[in-house]
Design a protein around this motif. Structure first.
Motif, PDB file in Angstrom:
ATOM      1  N   ASP A 157       0.893  -1.246  -0.056  1.00 13.06           N
ATOM      2  CA  ASP A 157      -0.089   0.185  -0.231  1.00 13.06           C
ATOM      3  C   ASP A 157       1.050   1.509  -0.058  1.00 13.06           C
ATOM      4  O   ASP A 157       1.678   1.434   0.858  1.00 13.06           O
ATOM      5  CB  ASP A 157      -0.768  -0.150   1.226  1.00 13.06           C
ATOM      6  CG  ASP A 157      -1.839   1.074   1.445  1.00 13.06           C
ATOM      7  OD1 ASP A 157      -1.707   1.988   0.247  1.00 13.06           O
ATOM      8  OD2 ASP A 157      -2.547   1.217   2.330  1.00 13.06           O
ATOM      9  N   PRO A 158       0.626   2.309  -1.160  1.00 16.13           N
ATOM     10  CA  PRO A 158       1.601   3.273  -1.021  1.00 16.13           C
ATOM     11  C   PRO A 158       1.595   4.088   0.168  1.00 16.13           C
ATOM     12  O   PRO A 158       2.518   4.740   0.648  1.00 16.13           O
ATOM     13  CB  PRO A 158       1.300   4.232  -2.311  1.00 16.13           C
ATOM     14  CG  PRO A 158      -0.211   3.365  -2.912  1.00 16.13           C
ATOM     15  CD  PRO A 158      -0.349   2.204  -1.970  1.00 16.13           C
ATOM     16  N   GLY A 159       0.614   4.321   1.049  1.00 17.97           N
ATOM     17  CA  GLY A 159       0.154   5.092   2.247  1.00 17.97           C
ATOM     18  C   GLY A 159       0.690   4.410   3.557  1.00 17.97           C
ATOM     19  O   GLY A 159       0.762   4.945   4.385  1.00 17.97           O
ATOM     20  N   GLU A 177       8.485   1.031   2.472  1.00 17.24           N
ATOM     21  CA  GLU A 177       8.492   1.888   0.939  1.00 17.24           C
ATOM     22  C   GLU A 177       8.475   0.631  -0.059  1.00 17.24           C
ATOM     23  O   GLU A 177       9.007  -0.621   0.295  1.00 17.24           O
ATOM     24  CB  GLU A 177      10.122   2.466   1.034  1.00 17.24           C
ATOM     25  CG  GLU A 177       9.605   4.055   1.664  1.00 17.24           C
ATOM     26  CD  GLU A 177      11.285   4.462   1.636  1.00 17.24           C
ATOM     27  OE1 GLU A 177      12.033   3.916   0.920  1.00 17.24           O
ATOM     28  OE2 GLU A 177      11.323   5.389   2.548  1.00 17.24           O
ATOM     29  N   ARG A 178       8.232   1.006  -1.307  1.00 12.64           N
ATOM     30  CA  ARG A 178       8.255   0.056  -2.400  1.00 12.64           C
ATOM     31  C   ARG A 178       9.840  -0.208  -2.522  1.00 12.64           C
ATOM     32  O   ARG A 178      10.446   0.758  -2.776  1.00 12.64           O
ATOM     33  CB  ARG A 178       7.612   0.484  -3.513  1.00 12.64           C
ATOM     34  CG  ARG A 178       7.291  -0.464  -4.875  1.00 12.64           C
ATOM     35  CD  ARG A 178       6.716   0.122  -5.586  1.00 12.64           C
ATOM     36  NE  ARG A 178       7.238  -0.781  -7.027  1.00 12.64           N
ATOM     37  CZ  ARG A 178       6.864  -0.328  -8.106  1.00 12.64           C
ATOM     38  NH1 ARG A 178       6.158   0.706  -8.433  1.00 12.64           N
ATOM     39  NH2 ARG A 178       7.117  -1.021  -9.095  1.00 12.64           N
ATOM     40  N   GLY A 186       7.807  -4.792  -0.126  1.00  6.18           N
ATOM     41  CA  GLY A 186       8.178  -3.374   0.597  1.00  6.18           C
ATOM     42  C   GLY A 186       9.354  -3.524   1.455  1.00  6.18           C
ATOM     43  O   GLY A 186       9.696  -4.846   2.103  1.00  6.18           O
ATOM     44  N   ALA A 187      10.033  -2.522   1.980  1.00  3.61           N
ATOM     45  CA  ALA A 187      11.137  -2.670   2.748  1.00  3.61           C
ATOM     46  C   ALA A 187      11.344  -1.432   3.603  1.00  3.61           C
ATOM     47  O   ALA A 187      10.923  -0.361   3.346  1.00  3.61           O
ATOM     48  CB  ALA A 187      12.370  -2.955   1.900  1.00  3.61           C
ATOM     49  N   ALA A 226      13.865  -4.608   7.664  1.00  7.71           N
ATOM     50  CA  ALA A 226      13.227  -5.478   7.237  1.00  7.71           C
ATOM     51  C   ALA A 226      12.392  -5.420   5.959  1.00  7.71           C
ATOM     52  O   ALA A 226      12.445  -4.553   5.401  1.00  7.71           O
ATOM     53  CB  ALA A 226      12.018  -5.709   8.448  1.00  7.71           C
ATOM     54  N   PHE A 227      11.793  -6.581   5.584  1.00  7.34           N
ATOM     55  CA  PHE A 227      10.983  -6.722   4.421  1.00  7.34           C
ATOM     56  C   PHE A 227       9.630  -6.855   4.343  1.00  7.34           C
ATOM     57  O   PHE A 227       9.345  -7.834   5.501  1.00  7.34           O
ATOM     58  CB  PHE A 227      11.713  -7.467   3.250  1.00  7.34           C
ATOM     59  CG  PHE A 227      11.484  -8.916   3.460  1.00  7.34           C
ATOM     60  CD1 PHE A 227      10.353  -9.649   3.169  1.00  7.34           C
ATOM     61  CD2 PHE A 227      12.596  -9.844   4.040  1.00  7.34           C
ATOM     62  CE1 PHE A 227      10.135 -10.932   3.274  1.00  7.34           C
ATOM     63  CE2 PHE A 227      12.083 -11.210   4.508  1.00  7.34           C
ATOM     64  CZ  PHE A 227      11.039 -11.496   3.953  1.00  7.34           C
ATOM     65  N   VAL A 228       8.659  -6.921   3.723  1.00  6.00           N
ATOM     66  CA  VAL A 228       7.486  -7.371   3.760  1.00  6.00           C
ATOM     67  C   VAL A 228       6.859  -7.722   2.476  1.00  6.00           C
ATOM     68  O   VAL A 228       7.338  -6.932   1.335  1.00  6.00           O
ATOM     69  CB  VAL A 228       6.349  -6.129   4.429  1.00  6.00           C
ATOM     70  CG1 VAL A 228       6.501  -4.858   3.952  1.00  6.00           C
ATOM     71  CG2 VAL A 228       5.177  -6.762   4.377  1.00  6.00           C
TER      72      VAL A 228
END
Lengths: 627, 73
Positions: free
Chosen positions: A36-38, A42-43, A278-279, A283-285
């Motif tokens: 999600d951009p919000g 961050e991507r 996303g990171a 961490a990453f997601v």
């Protein structure tokens, strides 16, 4: 049915992202979605090193594909484990080394083939000039001109001879011969002193001398022609030798390069997928959709390899955000081929109804009802088997062949019910008796059966629409339910009035109809009334089942009549076969189109929601191909 | 005479919708071919769209049959 999906989130330390991605790719059950951009993460973009790797992999893949294209038939090897760094480096070197070799060989072969094609084209011309050029040897120190005149200018040869005589007197020789192409080959021999004047004359007349090909190392056409003919003999051998060298390289490296291609495509798809993660700093997601039934396998694999550092959590399974879920259709083996009939439309929206099981019942039923001929069904079966034997499992054509098989069986069953074998020949020649009704005479019965089937089909569509809408749009669902009830009650009233149902059914039917009408107006407005009329016309549209069926059997009878009118047995059989083949093609094509149309327009219009998107999991190349 | 009128009525019931279908299919066919040049993947949809006006001819055929059955016997 539409497989239930769940949105999951995978979290872990950033340095494990590559390994987690590899595991997810091997599992091949997760469609990645961007964060999600919000949100707080961050991507993730590609680092400079990853971008360089991406470019390098692209170059290597281009080398590999260039080699495989030159080798012709490209194999699809089974997956034999992940490729190591050493494998990738070795394949990259191999492709870099092989590509120039193979391309050089291909280019040489292409040049030789072009040369051969040119020489073959001009062989008659060269042979003719070969004979003319023997004359050159009798004239020492003479100048020779070699000219070809178009077919329509062939009559100008005597005029040319006259013109030469005027310019140089008798100091020339003109020989001509017709080419197989209709053109005229000319050889003009003159003494050296008058060459300049003749050249000027030919130039003024815009007659061009044939140039001597430079590649044969000859000073004149007389020298070049024998060399060109000799060259033609050599070319076939040279081409075969080059093809042999390419075949040898292909035999040695094709399988390995095919494996390399799969490995590099997987590496590239992994890099392409990275931006979907996303990171944060540490961490990453990763988020994505997976079939619910695959979740235990996915969780177990990640837990086995990365626990306790990596965790998997379910974000959502149902609810409003599930509407974005991709769609996977999963049906029993017998029903699955009919999924191919839905490919002309967008997939059904997640959470709506998968119409495949209903299509699997009604499509062959309608087809059989229209075709209804034992002979046509028997002809369709081998055609369906032939198509099946020539297609790959899982392909659209394989599914079409299986649908055709079921439709053929349906046509045979209905053929037995109608007592038809090549139209009326079943009654006349084989003593077949209609078990249901005779389509040629019982037209009204046929029409009633067709419309009754249409009624059932349309009402079923409305019921499915009610069920499908109930979850998200209760008002629409109630409107559809009311429409279905009104149509059914109207039918009950009609049958009661006509005496097909007990009179006692009329009053309760009328009362219920009176209750349903306001419900429809409240839920759908006055458009609901129009919807009733539209639904009734939908039901009447099924009269086409009777119309096409009757037209089919009438055409079959016409074919029989024409065959019988010929008088001669063999000729009659030929005429009958011709017209029955024609009728078979029409009879198979038209019912297919109309059975599809009845589904797409009349049936799907009541409930089908085509807003879905197909499931595209992050998977290895071989898994995507279904190997 | 009566049968001739019934036959003419049946002929009208099939021929007029058939002409209308032909006109509609000519328009849809031309537009369909133009669309196929741009998007070959919509061939299935175009075939289905072409089949839609056939309803008129088919219902005309049904009406013609009913006229013949009811009127001609």
């Amino acid at each position: 049915m539409i497989v239930r999906m769940a949105k999951i989130r995978v979290l872990g330390p950033r340095d494990l992202l590559d390994s987690v991605f590899k595991a997810l790719q091997e599992l091949g059950v997760l469609e990645l979605v961007e964060p999600d951009p919000g949100g707080p993460v961050e991507r993730m973009g590609l680092t400079e090193g990853q971008r360089a790797r991406h470019r390098r992999f692209h170059r290597i893949l281009a080398d590999i594909e260039a080699c495989l294209d030159s080798f012709g038939h490209i194999p699809h090897p089974a997956f034999s484990g992940p490729a190591s760094r050493e494998d990738l480096a070795r394949w990259a070197r191999l492709a870099r080394r092989l590509r120039p070799q193979v391309e050089h060989l291909r280019a040489t072969a292409a040049d030789l083939e072009e040369e051969e094609a040119l020489l073959l084209k001009y062989r008659p011309f060269l042979t003719t000039f070969g004979r003319l050029l023997k004359s050159e040897s009798t004239w020492k120190h003479a100048a020779a001109y070699h000219v070809v005149i178009a077919r329509e200018d062939g009559h100008t040869v005597p005029k040319l001879r006259e013109a030469l005589r005027e310019v140089v007197g008798e100091e020339f020789e003109l020989r001509s011969e017709h080419l197989p192409t209709g053109e005229v080959a000319l050889l003009i021999l003159i003494t050296s002193p008058v060459a300049e004047r003749v050249e000027q004359m030919l130039k003024n007349a815009r007659v061009q001398d044939i140039p001597v090909p430079s590649s044969y190392g000859a000073h004149s056409l007389a020298e070049a022609v024998p060399r060109m003919l000799e060259r033609l003999e050599q070319l076939a051998g040279e081409i075969a030798e080059i093809e042999g060298r390419i075949a040898e390289l292909a035999a040695r490296h094709r399988d390995e390069l095919a494996r390399a291609r799969d490995a590099f495509i997987d590496c590239l798809s992994e890099l392409d997928a990275l931006p979907a993660a996303g990171a944060t700093r540490h961490a990453f997601v990763v988020e994505g959709w997976a079939p619910v039934e695959e979740l235990p396998r996915l969780c177990a694999r990640l837990e086995r390899e990365f626990a306790p550092l990596v965790v998997v959590e379910e974000v959502c399974r149902d609810g409003p955000s599930a509407a974005e879920a991709p769609v996977v259709l999963r049906n029993p083996r017998l029903v699955r081929p009919f999924e191919s009939l839905l490919r002309l439309l967008a997939p059904p929206r997640y959470g709506s109804v998968d119409p495949t099981p209903f299509v699997a019942v009604f499509f062959p039923l309608f087809f059989g009802l229209m075709v209804g001929d034992v002979a046509y069904g028997l002809v369709m079966i081998p055609l369906a088997l032939l198509l099946r034997s020539r297609t790959r499992p899982g392909s659209v054509f394989r599914a079409v062949s299986e649908v055709a098989g079921v439709c053929a069986a349906s046509a045979i069953v209905f053929g037995i019910l109608y007592g038809e074998f090549l139209g009326g020949m079943g009654h006349e020649w084989f003593g077949m008796r209609p078990l249901a009704f005779n389509r040629e005479t019982a037209l009204t019965v046929f029409l009633v059966v067709a419309v009754a089937l249409g009624f059932i089909h349309v009402v079923l569509g409305l019921v499915l629409g009610t069920v499908s809408e109930w979850r998200y749009h209760r008002r629409h669902a109630l409107a559809k339910g009311a429409t279905a009830a009104i149509i059914v009650l109207a039918a009950v009233l009609l049958l009661g009035v006509l005496g097909f149902l007990p009179k006692a059914a009329i009053l309760p039917g009328a009362v219920m109809l009176a209750l349903c009408l306001p419900l429809l107006v409240v839920t759908a407005g006055f458009m609901g009334i129009i919807e009733i009329l539209s639904t009734m016309s939908n039901v009447m549209s099924y009269a086409r089942l009777m119309a096409l069926g009757t037209a089919g059997v009438m055409l079959a009878d016409v074919a029989n009549e024409l065959a019988g009118a010929v008088g001669l047995l063999i000729l009659g059989v030929v005429v009958g076969l011709f017209f029955h083949t024609l009728n078979f093609v029409i009879t198979v094509f038209s019912p297919t189109i109309h059975a599809l149309r009845l589904h797409y327009v009349e049936f799907f219009g009541k409930f089908y929601d085509p807003g879905g998107r197909p499931f595209r999991p992050f998977a290895r190349f071989d898994q995507q191909l279904g190997r | 005479m009566e049968f001739a009128i019934i036959a003419l009525a049946a002929a009208g019931a099939i021929s007029l919708p058939a002409l209308a279908t032909a006109w509609a299919q000519s328009k849809i066919g031309a537009a369909g071919v133009a669309s196929l040049a741009e998007k070959p993947e919509i061939s299935g949809t175009v075939i289905i769209l072409l089949a839609i006006p056939e309803t008129m001819a088919i219902l005309g055929f049904v009406v013609a049959v009913l006229i013949l059955l009811q009127g001609g016997g």
